[in-house]
Scaffold this active site. Structure first.
Site, PDB file in Angstrom:
ATOM      1  N   ARG A  19       0.828  -1.210   0.000  1.00  0.00           N
ATOM      2  CA  ARG A  19       0.000   0.000   0.000  1.00  0.00           C
ATOM      3  C   ARG A  19       0.860   1.257   0.000  1.00  0.00           C
ATOM      4  O   ARG A  19       0.582   2.209  -0.736  1.00  0.00           O
ATOM      5  CB  ARG A  19      -0.958   0.012   1.195  1.00  0.00           C
ATOM      6  CG  ARG A  19      -2.077  -1.001   1.067  1.00  0.00           C
ATOM      7  CD  ARG A  19      -2.977  -0.983   2.278  1.00  0.00           C
ATOM      8  NE  ARG A  19      -2.194  -1.323   3.468  1.00  0.00           N
ATOM      9  CZ  ARG A  19      -2.575  -1.116   4.706  1.00  0.00           C
ATOM     10  NH1 ARG A  19      -3.755  -0.556   4.956  1.00  0.00           N
ATOM     11  NH2 ARG A  19      -1.822  -1.465   5.720  1.00  0.00           N
ATOM     12  N   ASN A  37      -6.159  -2.856   1.843  1.00  0.00           N
ATOM     13  CA  ASN A  37      -6.128  -4.308   2.009  1.00  0.00           C
ATOM     14  C   ASN A  37      -7.559  -4.823   2.064  1.00  0.00           C
ATOM     15  O   ASN A  37      -8.437  -4.176   2.626  1.00  0.00           O
ATOM     16  CB  ASN A  37      -5.417  -4.695   3.312  1.00  0.00           C
ATOM     17  CG  ASN A  37      -3.917  -4.512   3.237  1.00  0.00           C
ATOM     18  OD1 ASN A  37      -3.338  -4.398   2.169  1.00  0.00           O
ATOM     19  ND2 ASN A  37      -3.284  -4.471   4.397  1.00  0.00           N
TER      20      ASN A  37
END
Length: 92
Positions: A19, A37
């Site tokens: 990320r 996520n």
């Protein structure tokens, strides 16, 4: 031309900084949207911006993304662009 995509990525993509590195790449490319996520172990990216910049993000992902990740599958779906996205964020 403005383009918006949803990218679902599976493999070793959680717990490896995916990320954060996606956020950096999106910032560099001037994209808006988010990365998060998912409960199934995948990572989801919603990205909007100039179509050439979206293609650069997709190429970065298809070339393996961050060195710490191991991508096994990428699914890309084009969405309708929206004006409500103003920045690129990491969702927790």
């Amino acid at each position: 031309m403005i383009k918006k995509v949803k990218i679902d990525i599976s493999g070793l993509v959680q717990g490896v900084g995916f990320r954060f590195f996606t956020y950096q790449q999106a910032q560099k490319l001037g994209l808006v949207g988010y990365v998060q996520n998912l409960d199934n172990g995948n990572v989801e990216i919603i990205a909007q911006g100039d179509s050439s910049q979206i293609e650069k993000l997709i190429q970065w992902i298809e070339n393996g993304g961050p060195a710490s990740s191991r991508i096994s599958h990428v699914n890309i779906c084009e969405l309708s662009p929206q004006n409500n996205l103003t920045s690129f964020n990491v969702r927790y």
